[in-house]
Design an enzyme around this catalytic site. Structure first.
Site, PDB file in Angstrom:
ATOM      1  CD  GLU A 127      -2.723  -0.926   2.620  1.00 35.28           C
ATOM      2  OE1 GLU A 127      -3.738  -1.611   2.698  1.00 35.28           O
ATOM      3  OE2 GLU A 127      -2.330  -0.179   3.529  1.00 35.28           O
ATOM      4  CB  CYS A 142       2.194   6.998   3.873  1.00 34.64           C
ATOM      5  SG  CYS A 142       2.666   5.692   4.987  1.00 34.64           S
ATOM      6  CB  CYS A 199       7.584  -6.248   8.268  1.00 35.99           C
ATOM      7  SG  CYS A 199       8.845  -5.422   9.250  1.00 35.99           S
ATOM      8  CB  CYS A 241       6.001  -4.957  15.879  1.00 33.82           C
ATOM      9  SG  CYS A 241       7.583  -4.202  15.466  1.00 33.82           S
ATOM     10  CB  CYS A 248       2.802  -4.302  13.496  1.00 31.92           C
ATOM     11  SG  CYS A 248       2.873  -3.880  11.747  1.00 31.92           S
ATOM     12  CB  CYS A 275      -0.729  -2.761   6.663  1.00 39.09           C
ATOM     13  SG  CYS A 275      -0.739  -0.999   6.637  1.00 39.09           S
TER      14      CYS A 275
HETATM   15  N1  SAH Z   1       8.726  -0.457  10.069  1.00 40.45           N
HETATM   16  C1  SAH Z   1       8.795   0.931  10.293  1.00 40.45           C
HETATM   17  C2  SAH Z   1       7.875   1.747   9.397  1.00 40.45           C
HETATM   18  C3  SAH Z   1       6.518   1.173   9.121  1.00 40.45           C
HETATM   19  S1  SAH Z   1       5.426   1.012  10.478  1.00 40.45           S
HETATM   20  C4  SAH Z   1       8.517   1.240  11.769  1.00 40.45           C
HETATM   21  O1  SAH Z   1       8.122   0.339  12.508  1.00 40.45           O
HETATM   22  O2  SAH Z   1       8.776   2.374  12.158  1.00 40.45           O
HETATM   23  C5  SAH Z   1       4.882   2.688  10.626  1.00 40.45           C
HETATM   24  C6  SAH Z   1       4.297   3.041  11.980  1.00 40.45           C
HETATM   25  O3  SAH Z   1       3.020   2.400  12.168  1.00 40.45           O
HETATM   26  C7  SAH Z   1       5.170   2.617  13.160  1.00 40.45           C
HETATM   27  O4  SAH Z   1       5.428   3.681  14.034  1.00 40.45           O
HETATM   28  C8  SAH Z   1       4.328   1.540  13.789  1.00 40.45           C
HETATM   29  O5  SAH Z   1       4.613   1.417  15.124  1.00 40.45           O
HETATM   30  C9  SAH Z   1       2.923   2.005  13.514  1.00 40.45           C
HETATM   31  N2  SAH Z   1       1.918   0.963  13.745  1.00 40.45           N
HETATM   32  C10 SAH Z   1       2.011  -0.366  13.495  1.00 40.45           C
HETATM   33  N3  SAH Z   1       0.891  -1.026  13.889  1.00 40.45           N
HETATM   34  C11 SAH Z   1       0.071  -0.084  14.411  1.00 40.45           C
HETATM   35  C12 SAH Z   1      -1.238  -0.137  14.987  1.00 40.45           C
HETATM   36  N4  SAH Z   1      -1.912  -1.270  15.108  1.00 40.45           N
HETATM   37  N5  SAH Z   1      -1.773   1.028  15.431  1.00 40.45           N
HETATM   38  C13 SAH Z   1      -1.101   2.197  15.298  1.00 40.45           C
HETATM   39  N6  SAH Z   1       0.120   2.311  14.744  1.00 40.45           N
HETATM   40  C14 SAH Z   1       0.710   1.183  14.317  1.00 40.45           C
HETATM   41 FE1  SF4 Z   2       7.597  -4.122  10.708  1.00 41.52          FE
HETATM   42 FE2  SF4 Z   2       5.191  -3.417  11.572  1.00 41.52          FE
HETATM   43 FE3  SF4 Z   2       7.224  -3.570  13.284  1.00 41.52          FE
HETATM   44 FE4  SF4 Z   2       7.189  -1.565  11.457  1.00 41.52          FE
HETATM   45  S1  SF4 Z   2       5.734  -1.879  13.116  1.00 41.52           S
HETATM   46  S2  SF4 Z   2       8.923  -2.885  12.023  1.00 41.52           S
HETATM   47  S3  SF4 Z   2       6.195  -2.648   9.736  1.00 41.52           S
HETATM   48  S4  SF4 Z   2       6.354  -5.281  12.132  1.00 41.52           S
END
Ligand code: SAH
Ligand code: SF4
Length: 315
Positions: free
Chosen positions: A47, A73, A80, A84, A87, A304
């Site tokens: 996306e 964005c 990934c 996390c 995520c 996502c």
């Molecule tokens: N991998 C990189 C960039 C992509 S994620 C990173 O982790 O920084 C971009 C942002 O989306 C990150 O700050 C991440 O913590 C946030 N994010 C992921 N899952 C989320 C969720 N369920 N609610 C809110 N923000 C989220």
């Molecule tokens: Fe990867 Fe999602 Fe963690 Fe960003 S927040 S590093 S996209 S797993």
């Protein structure tokens, strides 16, 4: 081109494809944000989102006095590896890195599709799917192409890399001295909770990230962004806010508080507005810049689960 030999045509078609991906789905939000689903080689989808940060302003005669402001964005990987726990991208695992061309394509498509003047600058945040610093070479190549005068001519100062904190790569990026902005997904103030949220923290803990950030060449007019995902009863208390202030001591930092955005099956909960405001006020009281990130495009489903929350709007 009809005047090139057949063999060269075949080579060009094979080695230098110009049909770099296509858009298979578009969703438009009432607030003007548009989410695009790109399909790249192998049928892999990612996306990219256009966020309308400021609408065009016109005077009484109908002339444009201030152009619209956009933030794109962009994704860096299909899936990934970081995994996390909060995520949605992580749930699908890792498929592959995007090529530099596929990263650049997201930006140029978004500009073209929205009739944004070639010369008009936009902001780019590498905050879509994937961990940008885990696809380091392709990312840096893409940034160079996007910023080159003969490329898309979008200054590196307008490009922000968001990372979950691969300290060694932050240092490497710093040495590259590209002029890009840095956003650190910190999310926790102690290593125990951070390792629960971001397993990679066991290898790259909070201190190692702070050390890397301190070495990073930051534009003196800018700040390093620290993203702090706020989860109810996990990290939304005032003692966490105080600890965060300590950690950021000596860094030109700006904190962005992000509401955790729940999805079915997650054990985590969205924090209350009251907790967010109190957290923010504590930081501000102690002289740390802080904003609460407001959601844009909330009405468009985000596969996502995170692209919904990508704006810098202040509250
Ligand atoms: N991998 C990189 C960039 C992509 S994620 C990173 O982790 O920084 C971009 C942002 O989306 C990150 O700050 C991440 O913590 C946030 N994010 C992921 N899952 C989320 C969720 N369920 N609610 C809110 N923000 C989220
Ligand atoms: Fe990867 Fe999602 Fe963690 Fe960003 S927040 S590093 S996209 S797993």
């Amino acid at each position: 081109m009809k005047n090139i030999p057949k063999e060269l045509k075949i080579t060009l078609e094979k080695d230098i494809p110009i049909d770099i991906g296509k858009i298979v789905k578009t969703e438009k939000s009432v607030d003007g944000s548009i989410k695009y689903l790109f399909e790249f080689k192998g049928g892999h989808t990612v996306e990219a989102v256009l966020l309308l940060m400021k609408e065009e302003e016109k005077n009484d005669e109908g002339n444009i006095t201030q152009g619209a402001q956009y933030t794109f964005c962009v994704s860096s990987q299909v899936g990934c590896k970081v995994g996390c726990s909060f995520c949605l991208t992580a749930k699908g695992g890792f498929t592959r890195d995007l090529s530099a061309g596929e990263i650049v394509a997201q930006v140029s498509y978004l500009k073209k599709l929205n009739n944004i003047d070639e010369k008009k600058s936009v902001n780019i945040v590498y905050m879509g799917m994937g961990e940008p610093l885990d696809n380091y070479d392709n990312l840096v190549k893409a940034i160079r192409i996007i910023s080159d005068e003969d490329g898309l001519a979008i200054s590196t100062r307008r490009q922000t890399i968001s990372t979950s904190g691969i300290s060694s790569k932050i240092e490497k990026l710093g040495e590259e001295n590209l002029g890009v902005q840095l956003a650190i997904s910190l999310h926790a103030v102690d290593d125990e909770l951070r390792s629960e949220l971001i397993p990679m923290n066991k290898a790259y803990n909070i201190q190692s990230i702070i050390d890397a950030v301190k070495k990073f060449p930051i534009d003196t007019r800018k700040k390093v962004m620290f993203e702090y995902l706020v989860i109810k009863d996990k990290n939304d208390d005032i003692s966490s806010a105080n600890q965060l202030i300590k950690i950021l001591d000596g860094i030109m930092a700006k904190v962005n508080l992000i509401y955790f955005n729940p999805y079915p099956g997650t054990p985590y909960e969205r924090p209350s507005r009251n907790a967010m405001v109190k957290f923010k006020e504590q930081l501000i009281k102690k002289g740390v810049l802080c904003t609460i990130r407001e959601s844009k495009g909330l009405d468009i489903s985000a596969a996502c689960g995170q692209l919904k929350e990508q704006t810098d709007a202040n509250t």
